[in-house]
Structures are given as structure tokens and as C-alpha cells.
Design a protein around this motif. Structure first.
Motif, PDB file in Angstrom:
ATOM      1  N   ASP A  31      48.158  37.700  37.807  1.00 18.98           N
ATOM      2  CA  ASP A  31      49.184  38.742  37.781  1.00 18.98           C
ATOM      3  C   ASP A  31      48.997  39.701  36.613  1.00 18.98           C
ATOM      4  O   ASP A  31      49.259  40.913  36.731  1.00 18.98           O
ATOM      5  CB  ASP A  31      50.575  38.112  37.700  1.00 18.98           C
ATOM      6  N   ASN A  32      48.537  39.180  35.471  1.00 16.87           N
ATOM      7  CA  ASN A  32      48.339  40.043  34.306  1.00 16.87           C
ATOM      8  C   ASN A  32      47.272  41.099  34.570  1.00 16.87           C
ATOM      9  O   ASN A  32      47.399  42.247  34.133  1.00 16.87           O
ATOM     10  CB  ASN A  32      47.950  39.205  33.088  1.00 16.87           C
ATOM     11  N   LEU A  33      46.217  40.708  35.276  1.00 15.76           N
ATOM     12  CA  LEU A  33      45.173  41.670  35.620  1.00 15.76           C
ATOM     13  C   LEU A  33      45.716  42.731  36.573  1.00 15.76           C
ATOM     14  O   LEU A  33      45.434  43.930  36.414  1.00 15.76           O
ATOM     15  CB  LEU A  33      43.989  40.947  36.269  1.00 15.76           C
ATOM     16  N   VAL A  34      46.504  42.305  37.546  1.00 12.56           N
ATOM     17  CA  VAL A  34      47.081  43.254  38.508  1.00 12.56           C
ATOM     18  C   VAL A  34      47.999  44.245  37.799  1.00 12.56           C
ATOM     19  O   VAL A  34      47.937  45.470  38.035  1.00 12.56           O
ATOM     20  CB  VAL A  34      47.853  42.495  39.611  1.00 12.56           C
ATOM     21  N   LYS A  35      48.853  43.752  36.906  1.00  5.68           N
ATOM     22  CA  LYS A  35      49.780  44.629  36.185  1.00  5.68           C
ATOM     23  C   LYS A  35      49.019  45.633  35.313  1.00  5.68           C
ATOM     24  O   LYS A  35      49.368  46.823  35.260  1.00  5.68           O
ATOM     25  CB  LYS A  35      50.710  43.786  35.315  1.00  5.68           C
ATOM     26  N   ALA A  36      47.990  45.155  34.634  1.00  4.81           N
ATOM     27  CA  ALA A  36      47.217  46.051  33.762  1.00  4.81           C
ATOM     28  C   ALA A  36      46.497  47.115  34.579  1.00  4.81           C
ATOM     29  O   ALA A  36      46.431  48.287  34.166  1.00  4.81           O
ATOM     30  CB  ALA A  36      46.214  45.232  32.949  1.00  4.81           C
ATOM     31  N   ALA A  37      45.949  46.718  35.725  1.00  6.61           N
ATOM     32  CA  ALA A  37      45.251  47.679  36.581  1.00  6.61           C
ATOM     33  C   ALA A  37      46.211  48.711  37.143  1.00  6.61           C
ATOM     34  O   ALA A  37      45.878  49.901  37.270  1.00  6.61           O
ATOM     35  CB  ALA A  37      44.532  46.947  37.710  1.00  6.61           C
ATOM     36  N   ARG A  38      47.417  48.273  37.457  1.00  4.83           N
ATOM     37  CA  ARG A  38      48.419  49.202  37.989  1.00  4.83           C
ATOM     38  C   ARG A  38      48.893  50.150  36.889  1.00  4.83           C
ATOM     39  O   ARG A  38      49.042  51.363  37.120  1.00  4.83           O
ATOM     40  CB  ARG A  38      49.610  48.396  38.536  1.00  4.83           C
ATOM     41  N   LYS A  39      49.075  49.617  35.697  1.00  2.00           N
ATOM     42  CA  LYS A  39      49.538  50.441  34.575  1.00  2.00           C
ATOM     43  C   LYS A  39      48.509  51.504  34.221  1.00  2.00           C
ATOM     44  O   LYS A  39      48.859  52.639  33.872  1.00  2.00           O
ATOM     45  CB  LYS A  39      49.816  49.545  33.367  1.00  2.00           C
ATOM     46  N   ALA A  40      47.218  51.129  34.315  1.00  2.00           N
ATOM     47  CA  ALA A  40      46.143  52.075  34.021  1.00  2.00           C
ATOM     48  C   ALA A  40      45.865  53.007  35.196  1.00  2.00           C
ATOM     49  O   ALA A  40      44.940  53.828  35.126  1.00  2.00           O
ATOM     50  CB  ALA A  40      44.877  51.322  33.638  1.00  2.00           C
ATOM     51  N   GLU A  41      46.654  52.855  36.255  1.00  2.00           N
ATOM     52  CA  GLU A  41      46.528  53.674  37.465  1.00  2.00           C
ATOM     53  C   GLU A  41      45.127  53.578  38.091  1.00  2.00           C
ATOM     54  O   GLU A  41      44.622  54.528  38.670  1.00  2.00           O
ATOM     55  CB  GLU A  41      46.860  55.133  37.162  1.00  2.00           C
ATOM     56  N   VAL A  42      44.537  52.377  37.958  1.00  2.00           N
ATOM     57  CA  VAL A  42      43.246  52.108  38.602  1.00  2.00           C
ATOM     58  C   VAL A  42      43.454  51.775  40.076  1.00  2.00           C
ATOM     59  O   VAL A  42      42.598  52.044  40.925  1.00  2.00           O
ATOM     60  CB  VAL A  42      42.523  50.955  37.880  1.00  2.00           C
ATOM     61  N   MET A  49      38.154  38.117  48.111  1.00  2.00           N
ATOM     62  CA  MET A  49      37.439  38.905  47.104  1.00  2.00           C
ATOM     63  C   MET A  49      36.466  39.881  47.747  1.00  2.00           C
ATOM     64  O   MET A  49      36.281  41.006  47.264  1.00  2.00           O
ATOM     65  CB  MET A  49      36.721  37.978  46.127  1.00  2.00           C
ATOM     66  N   HIS A  50      35.817  39.458  48.826  1.00  2.00           N
ATOM     67  CA  HIS A  50      34.931  40.390  49.524  1.00  2.00           C
ATOM     68  C   HIS A  50      35.731  41.502  50.210  1.00  2.00           C
ATOM     69  O   HIS A  50      35.297  42.658  50.239  1.00  2.00           O
ATOM     70  CB  HIS A  50      34.067  39.644  50.541  1.00  2.00           C
ATOM     71  N   GLU A  51      36.875  41.114  50.743  1.00  2.00           N
ATOM     72  CA  GLU A  51      37.708  42.107  51.420  1.00  2.00           C
ATOM     73  C   GLU A  51      38.169  43.191  50.448  1.00  2.00           C
ATOM     74  O   GLU A  51      38.312  44.362  50.820  1.00  2.00           O
ATOM     75  CB  GLU A  51      38.926  41.411  52.044  1.00  2.00           C
ATOM     76  N   HIS A  52      38.368  42.822  49.195  1.00  2.00           N
ATOM     77  CA  HIS A  52      38.848  43.767  48.187  1.00  2.00           C
ATOM     78  C   HIS A  52      37.779  44.038  47.131  1.00  2.00           C
ATOM     79  O   HIS A  52      38.101  44.287  45.958  1.00  2.00           O
ATOM     80  CB  HIS A  52      40.122  43.223  47.539  1.00  2.00           C
ATOM     81  N   ALA A  53      36.518  43.975  47.550  1.00  2.00           N
ATOM     82  CA  ALA A  53      35.407  44.175  46.610  1.00  2.00           C
ATOM     83  C   ALA A  53      35.490  45.529  45.913  1.00  2.00           C
ATOM     84  O   ALA A  53      35.146  45.653  44.724  1.00  2.00           O
ATOM     85  CB  ALA A  53      34.075  44.042  47.348  1.00  2.00           C
ATOM     86  N   GLU A  54      35.940  46.548  46.639  1.00  3.01           N
ATOM     87  CA  GLU A  54      36.028  47.884  46.048  1.00  3.01           C
ATOM     88  C   GLU A  54      37.049  47.914  44.914  1.00  3.01           C
ATOM     89  O   GLU A  54      36.837  48.565  43.877  1.00  3.01           O
ATOM     90  CB  GLU A  54      36.414  48.906  47.126  1.00  3.01           C
ATOM     91  N   LEU A  55      38.169  47.196  45.072  1.00  7.43           N
ATOM     92  CA  LEU A  55      39.173  47.138  44.011  1.00  7.43           C
ATOM     93  C   LEU A  55      38.609  46.461  42.764  1.00  7.43           C
ATOM     94  O   LEU A  55      38.817  46.935  41.630  1.00  7.43           O
ATOM     95  CB  LEU A  55      40.414  46.386  44.494  1.00  7.43           C
ATOM     96  N   TYR A  56      37.928  45.364  42.965  1.00  3.95           N
ATOM     97  CA  TYR A  56      37.341  44.650  41.829  1.00  3.95           C
ATOM     98  C   TYR A  56      36.273  45.495  41.141  1.00  3.95           C
ATOM     99  O   TYR A  56      36.111  45.441  39.907  1.00  3.95           O
ATOM    100  CB  TYR A  56      36.755  43.310  42.285  1.00  3.95           C
ATOM    101  N   SER A  89      46.576  51.509  43.432  1.00  2.00           N
ATOM    102  CA  SER A  89      47.873  51.976  43.903  1.00  2.00           C
ATOM    103  C   SER A  89      48.831  50.793  44.026  1.00  2.00           C
ATOM    104  O   SER A  89      48.429  49.626  43.894  1.00  2.00           O
ATOM    105  CB  SER A  89      47.725  52.662  45.256  1.00  2.00           C
ATOM    106  N   ALA A  90      50.086  51.099  44.315  1.00  2.00           N
ATOM    107  CA  ALA A  90      51.085  50.040  44.486  1.00  2.00           C
ATOM    108  C   ALA A  90      50.737  49.155  45.663  1.00  2.00           C
ATOM    109  O   ALA A  90      50.891  47.920  45.614  1.00  2.00           O
ATOM    110  CB  ALA A  90      52.473  50.671  44.675  1.00  2.00           C
ATOM    111  N   GLU A  91      50.276  49.753  46.751  1.00  2.00           N
ATOM    112  CA  GLU A  91      49.882  48.963  47.931  1.00  2.00           C
ATOM    113  C   GLU A  91      48.676  48.092  47.617  1.00  2.00           C
ATOM    114  O   GLU A  91      48.597  46.926  48.015  1.00  2.00           O
ATOM    115  CB  GLU A  91      49.569  49.916  49.086  1.00  2.00           C
ATOM    116  N   GLU A  92      47.724  48.665  46.885  1.00  2.00           N
ATOM    117  CA  GLU A  92      46.519  47.901  46.505  1.00  2.00           C
ATOM    118  C   GLU A  92      46.882  46.775  45.536  1.00  2.00           C
ATOM    119  O   GLU A  92      46.271  45.689  45.580  1.00  2.00           O
ATOM    120  CB  GLU A  92      45.499  48.838  45.880  1.00  2.00           C
ATOM    121  N   ALA A  93      47.874  47.021  44.695  1.00  2.00           N
ATOM    122  CA  ALA A  93      48.300  45.976  43.755  1.00  2.00           C
ATOM    123  C   ALA A  93      48.837  44.763  44.491  1.00  2.00           C
ATOM    124  O   ALA A  93      48.607  43.607  44.098  1.00  2.00           O
ATOM    125  CB  ALA A  93      49.369  46.541  42.813  1.00  2.00           C
ATOM    126  N   LYS A  94      49.555  45.005  45.570  1.00  2.00           N
ATOM    127  CA  LYS A  94      50.097  43.899  46.356  1.00  2.00           C
ATOM    128  C   LYS A  94      48.960  43.054  46.961  1.00  2.00           C
ATOM    129  O   LYS A  94      48.994  41.817  46.921  1.00  2.00           O
ATOM    130  CB  LYS A  94      50.988  44.468  47.466  1.00  2.00           C
TER     131      LYS A  94
END
Length: 766
Positions: free
Chosen positions: A719-730, A693-700, A732-737
Motif C-alpha cells: 500500500d505504501n508503494l501505491v500511495k507514493a506512486a499516486r502522490k507523485a502522479e505516476v 504483475m505481468h498484467e500491470h507490467a506497464e505500471l511497474y 491514476s486513481a483507477e490504476e492505483a486500485k
């Protein structure tokens, strides 16, 4: 004017002329001293004479020398100790599955028992001459603490043979023959030891044990010899169910005068093979659902030869002194190690959980109510580690400070209970559901064990700390008691007279200096350092002087009744204890180079200790039976009132924030907490989620902003949060992974263990 001069001349004659002074002052005072002197039993007298004084005596004297205190070097590890810590210890920690040990097997697995034996975990205090490791108290404490962060059951199994037990007693008191036979066997694991002291009626009070030994003639190995016929009924004996050699404490009597002219010889310790005729072991207790071996041992009319007494016949009746001097290992090393491990685990894991667990789009560690609990955990853990280090410093110097180890045992086990309670408050359901991923439950359940063993905490606080400390640490009282007991009356008077004059000067100086410090707020007191801690040094010196003053008048006023006024003496013991703990905090802060990241922890700790000292004095003055003297002492010591405040809210908040920050500071404060780089591990799953979570603090952060804008629903996770964030283009695909991996760790970390129907019932113990 003539009258004034006459009075001065009379006073000079009264105090300066020895013969006049002894007749008119010292002799009546000596008679009074004998009347008010606390009556001491033989066991109490031996307890007073056992062990050493150290920094506690400086604090009790009212004149702590901070410069000399800072010169004391902190203990370090030898190369051999460090290698063991880096290799054998780490291997052992990786082998431990505490849930399986406690909830399924109720025992350590055979591979761990074998590893402990072959790698000499039971021989840390045994000399290398006999095949042991000869580790320092510092290494012993570190090893037990690290194991305790993983499993209390394994830690207790390791710590007992290295504290009060046959190995410890043989090392210090055994005959050459006993050492040569037993110590190598204990060192290589051929024999497993236990020590039988406690029973239903006596607990840890050796003076109250009902178990007896009668010196008589009997048969041993086909010959008639002089020996001891023993009868005992012991319980709560750790390792007794698996021990092969039994250390036994009992009262020894010689009614027929076979070895001397004294019938009641006193407490004695002997070493008996468990296979010896009449010895019974094997039954187990179940100490608060822990898996370490603890049970009973009994013996009826068991005959042993005299040379089985630890130390041989010369040590018949000397067991009480032996036990008192050896208790420092349990009180100063083992139990504090368990408490400190609790603090390290609670701080590291609660800090991680406070960040990983989200509520209303924020880590719960950002809410002030949770911060209050987290601040207590972090601040208290800083005290625990500081106190552990300072006490180990004394032990590594070869000291056996009985008062300090009593303070250490009492306060550290109580603080361990506090941090575990607060950690449970924060974790809630995560903490109470037992399973392979619960890192708090077994430690929480086990806390009362440390509270009750090696002397119950209630008695330690109310009877031992001040009751023993007031006499051992006072610069004159013990010497005056010894002088008063001198059968040569004239020699006693001369010695007492000299001590009394020094004592009067000491008390007079304390009265005036306490008043001066009280009026000035101690602002003219010296400090060994500058900066924000300087003010704390000044106040601690003032409180040290106040303790010396109040203790003198309490002992003078109450005499032998003081030890029966347990609530009053406990409060004065609290003052001495908090002075010691505050000293430990200051010493650690200096030893570690005055780390900026420690300031909040140090401020919390010192404010806490000064406030506790003030409350102890407040309670003492309010309840002291001589109301005039109580008011006078309070006016002298605190002319403007007792004005110490508890830690500020800012301290709690700063500590909570620091607990949720990864990095060197967090690692320094929690280095005793073991975790494995494994998402299924007991502590590893939370640590990995925290790091992710700290490593990806900017994404959160981006996602939280999107939730506030209404671009993403606020009740999504995984997974639902990841899909929604990707759909809203918040993202990228790499960040979603990457976020998907982090969310998987986070959801797993805040989850709890569950079991299939029937799985728990299959492991039912009863």
C-alpha cells in the motif's frame, strides 16, 4: 610380391574355409571366451533374459536408424482416459491439502481414501473385465505426475497398487481362479494391496532376501494339505499398515521332494490375506516426514496352501523372473512420474518467483547468478519430460525394456533432485519455511525416497545399466554366451563360429568408421532433418559408434572383471543413457512441431548430453587398466581430442527469460503442475501474483523509472508503494486500485507461513 600373394592366399584359406577357420580360430577363441565370460548366477541369467530391448539396442549397435525412430508414434489418451483426467483427477487435486496431510494428520483424510477407492484410482492397470480402468502407461504416468505436483504422499499411495504389487502380478501371472477372486476386490477398493519384497539386509535385491518358505504338510480350513510354512521379516513396505492383502516374495525350498526332485526352487511370490493366522502388519515407518503409509510386516511359521502362490504351483520358483519383468512399472512409470512432476513444479513456480521477487528494482530472475540456476531447472525439466514420453512410448507399445527403464529410473530421479536443489537455491527462505503455501518443501525432503527405492541408484548406475545393457543390447554377445553354454560342443562351435565372424566384421567396421568420424568430426554423417539439430544427430551417431567400439574392446580385455570395475562400467552406462536422453529430446522437438520457443531448451539439453558423454569417455580412457589399449581407442575415437562443451551462458539466460514469460510456451512445459485460482492456495498464490504483475507490467515500469528519478523512495512496497506512486502522479486513481490488488498478491507471494505460539507444539508427533 610372391610373399604378399602367399599371405593373402593363407588369409583367404584361414577365413573362407569353414573347417580350417573353426579349428585354428573359432575353437581357441571359444575356449578363451568361456574363460573370460562373466560368471552369471541363475538370478543374473534370468535378469538378462527378462524384458525387451528397444531403441537402446539401436544406440548400442552404433547404427541408430533415425528415420525409423521418428516414425514411432507418441502415445495419446483414449476418450475414457481423458474424461477421467478432466473430471475425477481434477476433483481429487482440488481436495488435497498437503500441509494438513503431512504435518498435522500424518495420513490421507477419510474422504480422500474413500474417493481413491470408489473412483478406482487403485485399479488403473486392472482389466475392465475385472472392474478395473485398464488405463495405458501414458495415462497412469500423467495421473500420478499431476497428483505428485500436489502431494507426494497421495501420489505414492496411488502409484504403488498400480506398479509392482499384487494387481500387476495377478494380471500377468495369476491363475483364472486368483484373477476372478482378487482382481474385482482390488478394483473396487474392497481390498488394499501391498507387496513385501524389501528388508534390512536385502533392499530391492530379491536374490538376497533371507525370508523362506518350506514345502510341507499342514492344516488349512480343517484339512491336511500340502502347503508352505513361511517365515519373513519385511520393512519399508508401502501401504502395509493399511493393506488387507499381502503380496510376499520369499525363497522356496522343498527338502522332502513333495512337489518335485529339486530342493532349492528359488524366489517365489504368494498372495496372503492380512487377517490370515500369523501375519503381522500395522507398525509404521516415517519416511522422511511423508504421510503415505509405509511400514513392516512379519510372519513366523505361517502356513499357506500351495494355491496361494501367484500363478499356482506351476510358478513356484519363478518369482525372480516375475519381479524383474514387473519392475518396469515402477522404474518406467511411477518413479519417473514423481521426478517429472518435480521438474514441472520447479520450472513453473521458480519462473514465477524469479519474476515476482524483486531486488534493486528488478526481478531476481534477471540476475545472472539466479539465471544459472533457473536455466538448469528449465533445461533439465525439458529433458525429464522428453525422457518420460519416450519411455512411455515403449511401454505403450507393449514393450518391457529393462535397460531403458533402469536408465529412466536412475537418471530421472537424479535430475529431479537437481531441479529441486536449484529451485531451493532461488527460493531461499521462501522454500525452507514449511506451511500451507510452501510448494517445494515436502518434495525436497522426499527426493531421497525415489533415489533409493526400486533398486538404489548407486547400484543401478554401476551394475545394471551397462552390466545388463552391454549383453542385452549388443547384437552378438548374448547369442555368443548362449552358444558357449551349449553342452553339444560341435553344435556350440558351429554356432559360435558363425557369430564370431559376424562379430569380427562388426568390430572391424566400428574401428574404421569411428576413426573416419573422428577425423572428419562426423560432418559426413547423415541426418534425418535439417536445421540446427542436424549437427547433433551427426555427433550422436558418432558417439553411438564409439560406444559400440569401446564396449567390445572393454569386454574383450576385461572379461568377467568388467562387472567388478563398477566405475568403468558406470561410465559406459552413462554414455548409453545420455545417448538415449538426447534421442528423447530430439524426438520430442520433432513431435511437437519444432517449436521456436523450445530452441533454447533443446540446445541446452543436447549440449549437456554431448558434454556428459565426452566426460564419461574421458574418465573411461583415463582409468582403463590396459594403458596401450586405452590410448589406441582414444586416438581412434577422438583423434583431435574430446571437444564437447557444456551449455553456453546464453542458453541459461534465454531459458530463464522464457520461464518468466506467461503464455502457451510456459504452459506446455509445465502442464503437469496443478494450481488453483485461489490466493490462499499452495501454488495458486504465486501463480496469481505472477499473472497480476505481468498484467500491470506497464505500471511497474513507470514506477521503476520514477524511483530512478527520485520521485518515489526505493524501499516501498504494498500500500505504501501505491500511495507514493499516486502522490507523485505516476499512476491514476483507477490504476492505483489495480496496483493495490497486484501488490497485495505480490507481497503475499514472497512471504512465508508463520504460526501462533503453541500452534506447532499442539501437533507434535512424538
Amino acid at each position: 610380391m610372391e610373399i604378399l600373394i602367399l599371405i593373402i592366399v593363407l588369409l583367404v584359406l584361414l577365413f573362407a574355409v569353414a573347417e580350417i577357420r573353426r579349428s585354428l580360430i573359432s575353437r581357441p577363441v571359444l575356449a578363451l571366451f568361456k574363460r573370460v565370460l562373466p560368471p552369471l548366477s541363475d538370478t543374473e541369467r534370468e535378469a538378462m533374459q527378462s524384458g525387451d530391448t528397444w531403441w537402446d539396442a539401436d544406440l548400442f549397435s552404433g547404427r541408430p536408424d533415425w528415420h525409423e525412430f521418428h516414425k514411432i508414434a507418441a502415445p495419446t489418451f483414449t476418450d475414457k482416459e481423458q474424461a477421467f483426467i478432466d473430471n475425477q483427477l481434477e476433483t481429487l487435486l482440488g481436495m488435497i491439502n498437503d500441509f494438513k496431510i503431512v504435518q498435522q494428520d500424518r495420513d490421507l483424510p477419510p474422504e480422500i481414501w474413500d474417493f481413491l477407492r470408489t473412483e478406482k484410482f487403485f485399479a488403473m492397470t486392472i482389466s475392465e473385465d475385472f472392474g478395473g480402468l485398464a488405463f495405458s502407461p501414458a495415462a497412469n504416468s500423467h495421473i500420478v505426475s499431476r497428483i505428485a505436483s500436489r502431494s507426494i504422499s497421495v501420489a505414492v499411495t496411488v502409484m504403488v497398487p498400480n506398479s509392482l504389487g499384487p494387481g500387476e502380478l495377478l494380471t500377468h501371472y495369476g491363475t483364472d481362479e486368483q484373477k476372478k477372486y482378487w482382481l474385482p476386490r482390488l478394483a473396487n477398493g474392497t481390498d488394499i494391496p501391498c507387496f513385501a519384497l524389501t528388508g534390512t539386509e536385502a533392499g530391492s535385491d530379491a536374490g538376497a532376501i533371507p525370508d523362506t518358505g518350506i514345502i510341507c504338510k499342514g492344516e488349512h480350513e480343517g484339512e491336511e494339505v500340502t502347503g508352505i510354512r513361511l517365515n519373513w521379516d519385511k520393512r519399508y513396505i508401502t501401504l502395509a499398515p493399511v493393506a488387507t492383502v499381502l503380496g510376499l516374495a520369499f525363497k522356496l525350498y522343498d527338502p522332502d521332494g513333495l512337489i518335485g526332485d529339486k530342493e532349492d526352487l528359488g524366489i517365489t511370490c504368494a498372495l496372503i490375506p492380512v487377517k490370515h493366522k500369523g501375519v503381522k502388519t500395522g507398525d509404521r515407518h516415517l519416511p522422511l516426514d511423508q504421510a503415505f503409509m509405509n511400514g513392516t510386516t512379519t510372519g513366523k511359521d505361517v502356513f499357506i496352501p500351495l494355491d496361494w502362490i501367484i500363478g499356482g504351483q506351476d510358478y513356484a520358483g519363478k518369482g525372480w523372473r516375475m519381479l524383474m519383468e514387473s519392475l518396469s512399472a515402477g522404474r518406467g512409470i511411477s518413479l519417473p512420474a514423481l521426478a517429472t512432476a518435480t521438474g514441472h513444479v520447479a520450472q513453473r513456480m521458480t519462473g514465477a518467483y524469479g519474476y515476482v521477487r524483486q531486488q534493486f528494482g528488478l526481478p531476481i530472475g534477471k540476475f545472472e547468478g539466479v539465471q544459472a540456476a533457473m536455466g538448469t531447472i528449465g533445461g533439465t525439466n525439458y529433458i525429464l519430460e522428453s525422457m518420460r514420453r519416450l519411455t512411455l512410448t515403449a511401454l505403450c507399445e507393449g514393450k518391457s525394456p529393462s535397460v531403458i527403464t533402469a536408465m529412466t529410473k536412475y537418471h530421472m530421479t537424479e535430475m529431479g533432485r537437481t531441479v529441486m536443489d536449484r529451485a531451493m537455491d532461488v527460493h531461499a527462505g521462501k522454500g525452507i519455511q514449511l506451511g500451507p503455501k510452501n510448494y517445494l518443501g515436502h518434495g525436497y525432503i522426499a527426493m531421497p525416497i525415489s533415489i533409493t527405492v526400486e533398486g538404489a541408484n548407486i547400484l543401478t548406475r554401476s551394475l545394471i545399466i551397462f552390466g545388463q545393457g552391454a549383453i542385452r543390447c549388443h547384437p552378438y554377445v548374448l547369442k555368443e554366451m548362449e552358444a558357449a553354454n551349449n553342452p553339444d560342443e560341435e553344435a556350440a562351435l558351429r554356432e559360435f563360429d558363425s557369430l564370431l565372424m559376424k562379430h569380427l566384421r562388426f568390430t572391424t567396421a566400428n574401428v574404421f568408421s569411428s576413426l573416419w568420424m573422428g577425423l572428419t568430426g562426423a560432418r559426413f554423417n547423415g541426418s534425418p532433418v535439417s536445421g540446427f539439430t542436424a549437427r547433433y544427430y551427426q555427433q550422436l551417431t558418432r558417439m553411438s559408434r564409439t560406444l559400440a567400439l569401446v564396449s567390445d574392446f572393454a569386454m574383450l580385455s576385461l572379461g568377467g572383471d568388467l562387472k567388478r570395475k563398477e566405475m568403468l562400467s558406470a561410465r559406459l552406462g552413462d554414455v548409453l543413457s545420455h545417448l538415449y536422453m538426447a534421442s528423447a529430446v530430439l524426438k520430442r522437438y520433432e513431435d511437437e512441431g519444432r517449436q521456436k520457443g523450445d530452441i533454447a531448451f533443446v540446445e541446452y539439453a543436447l549440449d549437456y548430453h554431448l558434454h556428459a558423454i565426452g566426460e564419461a569417455f574421458r574418465g573411461f580412457y583415463a582409468n582403463f587398466p590396459n594403458r596401450i589399449l586405452a590410448c589406441a581407442l582414444r586416438l581412434i575415437s577422438f583423434p583431435w581430442g574430446i571437444r564437447f562443451s557444456p551449455p553456453a551462458d546464453r542458453s541459461y539466460q534465454d531459458i530463464a527469460d522464457l520461464m518468466m514469460e506467461p503464455g502457451v510456451n510456459r504452459d506446455r512445459h509445465t502442464f503437469l503442475c496443478y494450481w488453483k485460482d485461489d490466493s490462499d492456495d499452495m501454488t495458486g498464490h504465486m501463480e496469481l501474483a505472477f499473472q497480476a504483475m505481468h498484467e500491470h507490467a506497464e505500471l511497474y515500469k513507470r514506477i521503476r523509472k520514477a524511483i530512478k528519478r527520485g520521485d518515489i523512495a526505493e524501499d516501498l512496497n504494498g500500500d505504501n508503494l501505491v500511495k507514493a506512486a499516486r502522490k507523485a502522479e505516476v499512476i491514476s486513481a483507477e490504476e492505483a486500485k489495480a496496483l493495490k490488488t497486484a501488490e497485495k498478491l505480490r507481497v503475499s507471494a514472497i512471504g512465508v507461513d508463520s504460526f501462533k505460539p503453541g500452534a506447532l507444539e499442539k501437533n507434535k508427533f512424538f
